[in-house]
Design an enzyme around this catalytic site. Structure first.
Site, mmCIF file in Angstrom:
data_model
loop_
_atom_site.group_PDB
_atom_site.id
_atom_site.type_symbol
_atom_site.label_atom_id
_atom_site.label_comp_id
_atom_site.label_asym_id
_atom_site.label_seq_id
_atom_site.Cartn_x
_atom_site.Cartn_y
_atom_site.Cartn_z
ATOM 1 N N LEU A 24 -66.321 21.792 -4.095
ATOM 2 C CA LEU A 24 -65.809 22.184 -2.768
ATOM 3 C C LEU A 24 -64.372 21.697 -2.570
ATOM 4 C CD1 LEU A 24 -69.139 21.690 -0.859
ATOM 5 C CD2 LEU A 24 -67.945 23.852 -1.193
ATOM 6 N N ARG A 46 -72.862 11.818 -0.121
ATOM 7 C CA ARG A 46 -73.602 10.574 -0.371
ATOM 8 C C ARG A 46 -75.024 10.906 -0.833
ATOM 9 N NH1 ARG A 46 -77.383 12.080 1.991
ATOM 10 N NH2 ARG A 46 -78.268 11.668 4.042
ATOM 11 N N LYS A 48 -78.858 9.503 -0.292
ATOM 12 C CA LYS A 48 -79.596 8.683 0.677
ATOM 13 C C LYS A 48 -80.113 7.413 0.015
ATOM 14 C CE LYS A 48 -82.688 10.125 4.401
ATOM 15 N NZ LYS A 48 -81.683 10.191 5.453
ATOM 16 N N ALA A 57 -89.607 9.579 5.029
ATOM 17 C CA ALA A 57 -90.885 10.120 4.528
ATOM 18 C C ALA A 57 -92.025 9.684 5.454
ATOM 19 C CB ALA A 57 -91.130 9.639 3.108
ATOM 20 N N ARG A 78 -70.759 16.610 3.362
ATOM 21 C CA ARG A 78 -70.257 16.844 4.721
ATOM 22 C C ARG A 78 -68.843 17.412 4.620
ATOM 23 N NH1 ARG A 78 -71.357 11.770 8.206
ATOM 24 N NH2 ARG A 78 -73.480 12.620 8.302
ATOM 25 N N GLU A 140 -78.203 19.003 1.335
ATOM 26 C CA GLU A 140 -77.843 19.392 2.699
ATOM 27 C C GLU A 140 -76.312 19.406 2.808
ATOM 28 O OE1 GLU A 140 -79.212 17.608 6.885
ATOM 29 O OE2 GLU A 140 -77.688 16.394 5.857
ATOM 30 N N ASN A 149 -67.330 15.351 14.219
ATOM 31 C CA ASN A 149 -67.556 14.235 13.300
ATOM 32 C C ASN A 149 -67.295 12.887 13.978
ATOM 33 O OD1 ASN A 149 -68.169 13.253 10.631
ATOM 34 N ND2 ASN A 149 -66.006 12.705 10.479
HETATM 35 N N1 LIG Z 1 -75.237 11.367 14.620
HETATM 36 C C1 LIG Z 1 -76.239 12.261 14.662
HETATM 37 N N2 LIG Z 1 -76.593 12.934 13.554
HETATM 38 C C2 LIG Z 1 -77.605 13.823 13.642
HETATM 39 C C3 LIG Z 1 -78.310 14.053 14.848
HETATM 40 N N3 LIG Z 1 -79.251 14.996 14.610
HETATM 41 C C4 LIG Z 1 -79.140 15.327 13.318
HETATM 42 N N4 LIG Z 1 -78.163 14.631 12.713
HETATM 43 C C5 LIG Z 1 -77.744 14.718 11.304
HETATM 44 O O1 LIG Z 1 -78.309 15.878 10.747
HETATM 45 C C6 LIG Z 1 -79.252 15.537 9.733
HETATM 46 C C7 LIG Z 1 -80.397 16.514 9.725
HETATM 47 O O2 LIG Z 1 -80.993 16.526 10.989
HETATM 48 P P1 LIG Z 1 -82.128 17.565 11.379
HETATM 49 O O3 LIG Z 1 -81.651 18.937 11.109
HETATM 50 O O4 LIG Z 1 -82.624 17.241 12.725
HETATM 51 O O5 LIG Z 1 -83.179 17.300 10.299
HETATM 52 P P2 LIG Z 1 -84.437 16.551 9.939
HETATM 53 O O6 LIG Z 1 -84.208 16.144 8.534
HETATM 54 O O7 LIG Z 1 -85.595 17.402 10.263
HETATM 55 O O8 LIG Z 1 -84.523 15.321 10.922
HETATM 56 P P3 LIG Z 1 -83.753 13.962 11.015
HETATM 57 O O9 LIG Z 1 -82.962 13.764 9.756
HETATM 58 O O10 LIG Z 1 -84.800 12.985 11.205
HETATM 59 O O11 LIG Z 1 -82.905 14.004 12.253
HETATM 60 C C8 LIG Z 1 -79.624 14.106 10.033
HETATM 61 O O12 LIG Z 1 -80.102 13.476 8.883
HETATM 62 C C9 LIG Z 1 -78.293 13.550 10.512
HETATM 63 O O13 LIG Z 1 -77.418 13.307 9.423
HETATM 64 C C10 LIG Z 1 -77.912 13.313 16.016
HETATM 65 O O14 LIG Z 1 -78.455 13.451 17.109
HETATM 66 N N5 LIG Z 1 -76.895 12.427 15.850
HETATM 67 N N1 LIG Z 2 -75.054 15.543 4.534
HETATM 68 C C1 LIG Z 2 -74.384 14.392 4.571
HETATM 69 N N2 LIG Z 2 -73.212 14.298 3.929
HETATM 70 C C2 LIG Z 2 -72.497 13.168 3.941
HETATM 71 N N3 LIG Z 2 -72.897 12.043 4.568
HETATM 72 C C3 LIG Z 2 -74.068 12.065 5.223
HETATM 73 C C4 LIG Z 2 -74.876 13.237 5.262
HETATM 74 N N4 LIG Z 2 -75.989 12.964 5.997
HETATM 75 C C5 LIG Z 2 -75.868 11.698 6.406
HETATM 76 N N5 LIG Z 2 -74.743 11.141 5.945
HETATM 77 C C6 LIG Z 2 -74.263 9.761 6.164
HETATM 78 O O1 LIG Z 2 -74.926 8.899 5.289
HETATM 79 C C7 LIG Z 2 -75.064 7.604 5.869
HETATM 80 C C8 LIG Z 2 -76.492 7.151 5.755
HETATM 81 O O2 LIG Z 2 -77.303 7.922 6.598
HETATM 82 P P1 LIG Z 2 -78.807 8.262 6.262
HETATM 83 O O3 LIG Z 2 -78.920 8.830 4.928
HETATM 84 O O4 LIG Z 2 -79.646 7.107 6.562
HETATM 85 O O5 LIG Z 2 -79.101 9.374 7.177
HETATM 86 P P2 LIG Z 2 -79.140 10.207 8.441
HETATM 87 O O6 LIG Z 2 -78.886 11.546 7.930
HETATM 88 O O7 LIG Z 2 -78.237 9.775 9.521
HETATM 89 O O8 LIG Z 2 -80.604 9.989 8.968
HETATM 90 P P3 LIG Z 2 -81.998 10.590 8.656
HETATM 91 O O9 LIG Z 2 -82.762 9.496 7.999
HETATM 92 O O10 LIG Z 2 -82.528 10.960 9.980
HETATM 93 O O11 LIG Z 2 -81.825 11.788 7.753
HETATM 94 C C9 LIG Z 2 -74.603 7.748 7.312
HETATM 95 O O12 LIG Z 2 -73.278 7.256 7.404
HETATM 96 C C10 LIG Z 2 -74.623 9.226 7.543
HETATM 97 O O13 LIG Z 2 -73.646 9.626 8.479
#
Ligand SMILES: Nc1nc2c(ncn2[C@@H]2O[C@H](COP(=O)(O)OP(=O)(O)OP(=O)(O)O)[C@@H](O)[C@H]2O)c(=O)[nH]1
Ligand SMILES: Nc1ncnc2c1ncn2[C@@H]1O[C@H](COP(=O)(O)OP(=O)(O)OP(=O)(O)O)[C@@H](O)[C@H]1O
Length: 267
Positions: A24, A46, A48, A57, A78, A140, A149
């Site tokens: 990208l 990144r 996870k 999970a 991202r 994702e 952002n």
């Molecule tokens: N800062 C922030 N990030 C969010 C929020 N909702 C979603 N995201 C981001 O988008 C990702 C995917 O969210 P969702 O589409 O809701 O997906 P999901 O995997 O079903 O659920 P979660 O990851 O638990 O929220 C999350 O892992 C976050 O990185 C939010 O309210 N605040």
């Molecule tokens: N798709 C992405 N690309 C780049 N950075 C990401 C992405 N999703 C999350 N991050 C960043 O990675 C760091 C660690 O976040 P983490 O993986 O715990 O996930 P989250 O997406 O915020 O939460 P969740 O567990 O609900 O998916 C955070 O700084 C978050 O902003």
């Protein structure tokens, strides 16, 4: 832990995140090199953390042997853009790629989340080439503006700090802040549109000015000196007044005069 070799498990995800980031970034450089407007500002990626995979999970009730299909953001990319329109353009460019398959999309811009969160998400399947053959992994891709952002980064760190127990009044203020960030995006988009329109007007007026001057030259070529000089005077006036509409009318008149001159008419 569950006895799984997490290091090995995460290898294809690390490879996917790295490769997608490189590809990208290359897309961004390519658009810039072609002198096209690059809709991408910057890219991050990144994998996870294991603790975060396990927590997710548990929260989503995904059995540990189904993590690969049940958790879609183990590899995450991202993409930050300047303007909201750029997000949809980048999404389009990704959809057209042959090196990944789109699984599904989530438009959290039109359908923003309860928290105020806005972004466009693409869940893709990316085939990683390993020594054991091709391994498809889910990734994702989040696409958002700089303002989205900014909001999401701060909201994420507040939630992390307060362990998802943010007081109601803070949540309300965050929702309002998300609206303000989106308003900023909308305002910046309309300023940009104004600049694009002004540039188009400028290009249109340069084209018409060049056309009229060429037509006057042609009249001189037909030795219609008096007529050409009169048109030149009118051109000077209209040009000073920046009257593009008047210049278009003048061009039609000169074309009629050229027609007459071509047929041997008198001036
Ligand atoms: N800062 C922030 N990030 C969010 C929020 N909702 C979603 N995201 C981001 O988008 C990702 C995917 O969210 P969702 O589409 O809701 O997906 P999901 O995997 O079903 O659920 P979660 O990851 O638990 O929220 C999350 O892992 C976050 O990185 C939010 O309210 N605040
Ligand atoms: N798709 C992405 N690309 C780049 N950075 C990401 C992405 N999703 C999350 N991050 C960043 O990675 C760091 C660690 O976040 P983490 O993986 O715990 O996930 P989250 O997406 O915020 O939460 P969740 O567990 O609900 O998916 C955070 O700084 C978050 O902003």
């Amino acid at each position: 832990m569950d006895g799984r070799d997490w290091g090995k498990f995460l290898l294809p995800y690390e490879q996917a995140a790295e490769e997608l980031k490189v590809k990208l970034k290359a897309l961004r450089s390519e658009l810039k090199a072609r002198d096209e407007y690059a809709p991408i500002e910057f890219i991050t990626g990144r994998v996870k953390r294991v603790s975060s995979i396990l927590e997710k999970a548990r929260r989503l009730s995904v059995p540990l042997d189904r993590i690969e299909m049940g958790i879609e953001d183990i590899a995450g990319i991202r993409i930050m853009c300047q303007f909201v329109d750029d997000i949809y353009r980048v999404a389009d460019l990704i959809r057209q790629r042959k090196d990944l398959t789109l699984v599904y999309e989530k438009d959290y811009i039109t359908h923003y989340k309860e928290s105020g969160y806005r972004s466009y998400h693409l869940i893709v399947e990316y085939p990683v080439q390993t020594s054991l053959g091709s391994k498809p992994v889910l990734a994702e891709i989040q696409i958002r503006t700089l303002a989205m952002n900014f909001w999401a980064t701060i909201e994420h760190s507040l939630n992390y700090k307060y362990r998802d127990q943010l007081p109601t009044h803070v949540r309300d203020r965050l929702r309002k802040a998300a609206e303000a960030a989106f308003l900023l995006d909308t305002e910046m988009s309309s300023i940009r549109q104004e600049i694009v329109d002004a540039q188009q007007d400028f290009e249109e007026s340069s084209v018409i000015v060049r056309r009229v001057l060429n037509e006057i030259q042609e009249l001189y070529f037909f030795r219609r000196v008096r007529e050409a000089a009169q048109f030149q005077l009118r051109f000077n006036e209209l040009w000073e007044q920046d009257d593009v509409w008047g210049l278009k009318e003048l061009s039609l008149e000169i074309q009629a005069a050229l027609d007459r001159a071509g047929k041997g008419g008198t001036s």
